[in-house]
Design a protein around this motif. Structure first.
Motif, PDB file in Angstrom:
ATOM      1  N   ILE A  43       0.826  -1.204   0.000  1.00  0.00           N
ATOM      2  CA  ILE A  43       0.000   0.000   0.000  1.00  0.00           C
ATOM      3  C   ILE A  43       0.863   1.259   0.000  1.00  0.00           C
ATOM      4  O   ILE A  43       0.563   2.222  -0.680  1.00  0.00           O
ATOM      5  CB  ILE A  43      -0.951  -0.005   1.210  1.00  0.00           C
ATOM      6  N   LEU A  44       1.949   1.266   0.741  1.00  0.00           N
ATOM      7  CA  LEU A  44       2.781   2.466   0.839  1.00  0.00           C
ATOM      8  C   LEU A  44       3.876   2.531  -0.222  1.00  0.00           C
ATOM      9  O   LEU A  44       4.614   3.499  -0.272  1.00  0.00           O
ATOM     10  CB  LEU A  44       3.405   2.562   2.238  1.00  0.00           C
ATOM     11  N   ARG A  45       3.990   1.533  -1.030  1.00  0.00           N
ATOM     12  CA  ARG A  45       5.025   1.517  -2.058  1.00  0.00           C
ATOM     13  C   ARG A  45       4.579   2.369  -3.241  1.00  0.00           C
ATOM     14  O   ARG A  45       3.468   2.232  -3.739  1.00  0.00           O
ATOM     15  CB  ARG A  45       5.250   0.082  -2.502  1.00  0.00           C
ATOM     16  N   ARG A  46       5.432   3.259  -3.690  1.00  0.00           N
ATOM     17  CA  ARG A  46       5.130   4.132  -4.821  1.00  0.00           C
ATOM     18  C   ARG A  46       6.260   4.056  -5.839  1.00  0.00           C
ATOM     19  O   ARG A  46       7.427   3.946  -5.478  1.00  0.00           O
ATOM     20  CB  ARG A  46       4.961   5.588  -4.379  1.00  0.00           C
ATOM     21  N   THR A  47       5.905   4.158  -7.116  1.00  0.00           N
ATOM     22  CA  THR A  47       6.913   4.247  -8.167  1.00  0.00           C
ATOM     23  C   THR A  47       7.414   5.688  -8.219  1.00  0.00           C
ATOM     24  O   THR A  47       6.807   6.597  -7.633  1.00  0.00           O
ATOM     25  CB  THR A  47       6.308   3.875  -9.533  1.00  0.00           C
ATOM     26  N   LEU A  98      -1.898  16.667   1.214  1.00  0.00           N
ATOM     27  CA  LEU A  98      -2.028  15.243   0.928  1.00  0.00           C
ATOM     28  C   LEU A  98      -2.640  14.510   2.114  1.00  0.00           C
ATOM     29  O   LEU A  98      -2.383  14.866   3.265  1.00  0.00           O
ATOM     30  CB  LEU A  98      -0.657  14.638   0.636  1.00  0.00           C
ATOM     31  N   PRO A  99      -3.430  13.475   1.829  1.00  0.00           N
ATOM     32  CA  PRO A  99      -3.907  12.623   2.925  1.00  0.00           C
ATOM     33  C   PRO A  99      -2.707  11.977   3.631  1.00  0.00           C
ATOM     34  O   PRO A  99      -1.653  11.777   3.031  1.00  0.00           O
ATOM     35  CB  PRO A  99      -4.753  11.563   2.219  1.00  0.00           C
ATOM     36  N   ILE A 100      -2.872  11.625   4.879  1.00  0.00           N
ATOM     37  CA  ILE A 100      -1.768  11.109   5.689  1.00  0.00           C
ATOM     38  C   ILE A 100      -1.143   9.866   5.054  1.00  0.00           C
ATOM     39  O   ILE A 100       0.074   9.706   5.086  1.00  0.00           O
ATOM     40  CB  ILE A 100      -2.211  10.849   7.150  1.00  0.00           C
ATOM     41  N   LYS A 101      -1.957   9.007   4.468  1.00  0.00           N
ATOM     42  CA  LYS A 101      -1.440   7.795   3.842  1.00  0.00           C
ATOM     43  C   LYS A 101      -0.512   8.136   2.669  1.00  0.00           C
ATOM     44  O   LYS A 101       0.567   7.563   2.527  1.00  0.00           O
ATOM     45  CB  LYS A 101      -2.607   6.931   3.368  1.00  0.00           C
ATOM     46  N   GLU A 102      -0.917   9.096   1.836  1.00  0.00           N
ATOM     47  CA  GLU A 102      -0.101   9.503   0.690  1.00  0.00           C
ATOM     48  C   GLU A 102       1.157  10.244   1.148  1.00  0.00           C
ATOM     49  O   GLU A 102       2.231  10.092   0.583  1.00  0.00           O
ATOM     50  CB  GLU A 102      -0.918  10.373  -0.265  1.00  0.00           C
ATOM     51  N   LYS A 103       1.008  11.065   2.181  1.00  0.00           N
ATOM     52  CA  LYS A 103       2.152  11.801   2.713  1.00  0.00           C
ATOM     53  C   LYS A 103       3.216  10.839   3.252  1.00  0.00           C
ATOM     54  O   LYS A 103       4.408  11.001   3.008  1.00  0.00           O
ATOM     55  CB  LYS A 103       1.690  12.757   3.817  1.00  0.00           C
ATOM     56  N   LEU A 104       2.759   9.813   3.969  1.00  0.00           N
ATOM     57  CA  LEU A 104       3.666   8.812   4.507  1.00  0.00           C
ATOM     58  C   LEU A 104       4.329   8.007   3.388  1.00  0.00           C
ATOM     59  O   LEU A 104       5.532   7.770   3.411  1.00  0.00           O
ATOM     60  CB  LEU A 104       2.927   7.887   5.466  1.00  0.00           C
ATOM     61  N   ALA A 105       3.544   7.620   2.392  1.00  0.00           N
ATOM     62  CA  ALA A 105       4.098   6.874   1.252  1.00  0.00           C
ATOM     63  C   ALA A 105       5.151   7.709   0.526  1.00  0.00           C
ATOM     64  O   ALA A 105       6.212   7.197   0.130  1.00  0.00           O
ATOM     65  CB  ALA A 105       2.978   6.476   0.291  1.00  0.00           C
ATOM     66  N   LEU A 106       4.892   9.006   0.359  1.00  0.00           N
ATOM     67  CA  LEU A 106       5.856   9.885  -0.304  1.00  0.00           C
ATOM     68  C   LEU A 106       7.129  10.020   0.520  1.00  0.00           C
ATOM     69  O   LEU A 106       8.240   9.933  -0.018  1.00  0.00           O
ATOM     70  CB  LEU A 106       5.232  11.264  -0.555  1.00  0.00           C
ATOM     71  N   ARG A 107       6.991  10.203   1.819  1.00  0.00           N
ATOM     72  CA  ARG A 107       8.182  10.320   2.677  1.00  0.00           C
ATOM     73  C   ARG A 107       9.030   9.058   2.631  1.00  0.00           C
ATOM     74  O   ARG A 107      10.255   9.127   2.589  1.00  0.00           O
ATOM     75  CB  ARG A 107       7.779  10.628   4.114  1.00  0.00           C
ATOM     76  N   LEU A 108       8.376   7.905   2.657  1.00  0.00           N
ATOM     77  CA  LEU A 108       9.125   6.643   2.573  1.00  0.00           C
ATOM     78  C   LEU A 108       9.851   6.531   1.238  1.00  0.00           C
ATOM     79  O   LEU A 108      11.006   6.106   1.174  1.00  0.00           O
ATOM     80  CB  LEU A 108       8.191   5.452   2.768  1.00  0.00           C
ATOM     81  N   ALA A 160       5.452   9.044  -7.195  1.00  0.00           N
ATOM     82  CA  ALA A 160       6.035   9.945  -6.194  1.00  0.00           C
ATOM     83  C   ALA A 160       6.173  11.360  -6.754  1.00  0.00           C
ATOM     84  O   ALA A 160       5.872  12.337  -6.062  1.00  0.00           O
ATOM     85  CB  ALA A 160       7.388   9.422  -5.734  1.00  0.00           C
ATOM     86  N   SER A 161       6.605  11.493  -8.008  1.00  0.00           N
ATOM     87  CA  SER A 161       6.738  12.830  -8.591  1.00  0.00           C
ATOM     88  C   SER A 161       5.367  13.490  -8.721  1.00  0.00           C
ATOM     89  O   SER A 161       5.233  14.698  -8.514  1.00  0.00           O
ATOM     90  CB  SER A 161       7.459  12.774  -9.936  1.00  0.00           C
ATOM     91  N   HIS A 162       4.348  12.694  -9.034  1.00  0.00           N
ATOM     92  CA  HIS A 162       2.987  13.237  -9.089  1.00  0.00           C
ATOM     93  C   HIS A 162       2.561  13.731  -7.707  1.00  0.00           C
ATOM     94  O   HIS A 162       1.963  14.808  -7.590  1.00  0.00           O
ATOM     95  CB  HIS A 162       2.022  12.166  -9.595  1.00  0.00           C
ATOM     96  N   LEU A 163       2.892  12.980  -6.671  1.00  0.00           N
ATOM     97  CA  LEU A 163       2.542  13.394  -5.302  1.00  0.00           C
ATOM     98  C   LEU A 163       3.292  14.656  -4.896  1.00  0.00           C
ATOM     99  O   LEU A 163       2.732  15.522  -4.211  1.00  0.00           O
ATOM    100  CB  LEU A 163       2.813  12.267  -4.312  1.00  0.00           C
ATOM    101  N   VAL A 164       4.563  14.772  -5.294  1.00  0.00           N
ATOM    102  CA  VAL A 164       5.342  15.979  -4.986  1.00  0.00           C
ATOM    103  C   VAL A 164       4.653  17.203  -5.592  1.00  0.00           C
ATOM    104  O   VAL A 164       4.486  18.233  -4.931  1.00  0.00           O
ATOM    105  CB  VAL A 164       6.788  15.854  -5.504  1.00  0.00           C
TER     106      VAL A 164
END
Length: 96
Positions: free
Chosen positions: A19-23, A39-49, A27-31
Motif C-alpha cells: 500500500i505504501l510503495r510508490r513508483t 495530501l492525505p496522511i497515507k499519501e504523505k507517509l508513502a511519499l516520505r518513505l 512519487a513525482s505526481h505526489l510531490v
C-alpha cells in the motif's frame, strides 16, 4: 488501519503490491500535487518513505521547492517591502 496492515501485501488497483510503495512516477505526481493541496496522511507517509529511499525523487522534490521559492521571490521583485533595494525599472510614459 493498523501499522501492520499498511505494510502487508494487498490488492491495490487490481495489482498485488504494498500500500505504501510508490513508483518514481507516482512519487513525482505526489510531490507536484502537494504544491496545490494537503495530501492525505497515507499519501504523505508513502511519499516520505519513497523520498527516503530514492535519491532521484529527493532531488526532484528539492528542485520543485527551489522553483517555488524562486517564483515567490520573482513575484515580489520590485516591491519596496523587500528591503534589498532591488526595483523593477518603470516603463516610459505613453507617447515618449
Amino acid at each position: 488501519m493498523s501499522g501492520a496492515e499498511l505494510v502487508w501485501w494487498q490488492q491495490v488497483d487490481g495489482e498485488q503490491g504494498l500500500i505504501l510503495r510508490r513508483t518514481c512516477k507516482q512519487a513525482s505526481h505526489l510531490v507536484l500535487q502537494a504544491e496545490d493541496t494537503v495530501l492525505p496522511i497515507k499519501e504523505k507517509l508513502a511519499l516520505r518513505l519513497h523520498l527516503w529511499a530514492c535519491t532521484a525523487c529527493t532531488r526532484f522534490s528539492s528542485q520543485v521547492r527551489l522553483m517555488r521559492q524562486a517564483t515567490a521571490r520573482w513575484r515580489h521583485y520590485g516591491d519596496d517591502s523587500s528591503g534589498d533595494g532591488a526595483r523593477a525599472p518603470k516603463p516610459p510614459p505613453p507617447g515618449v
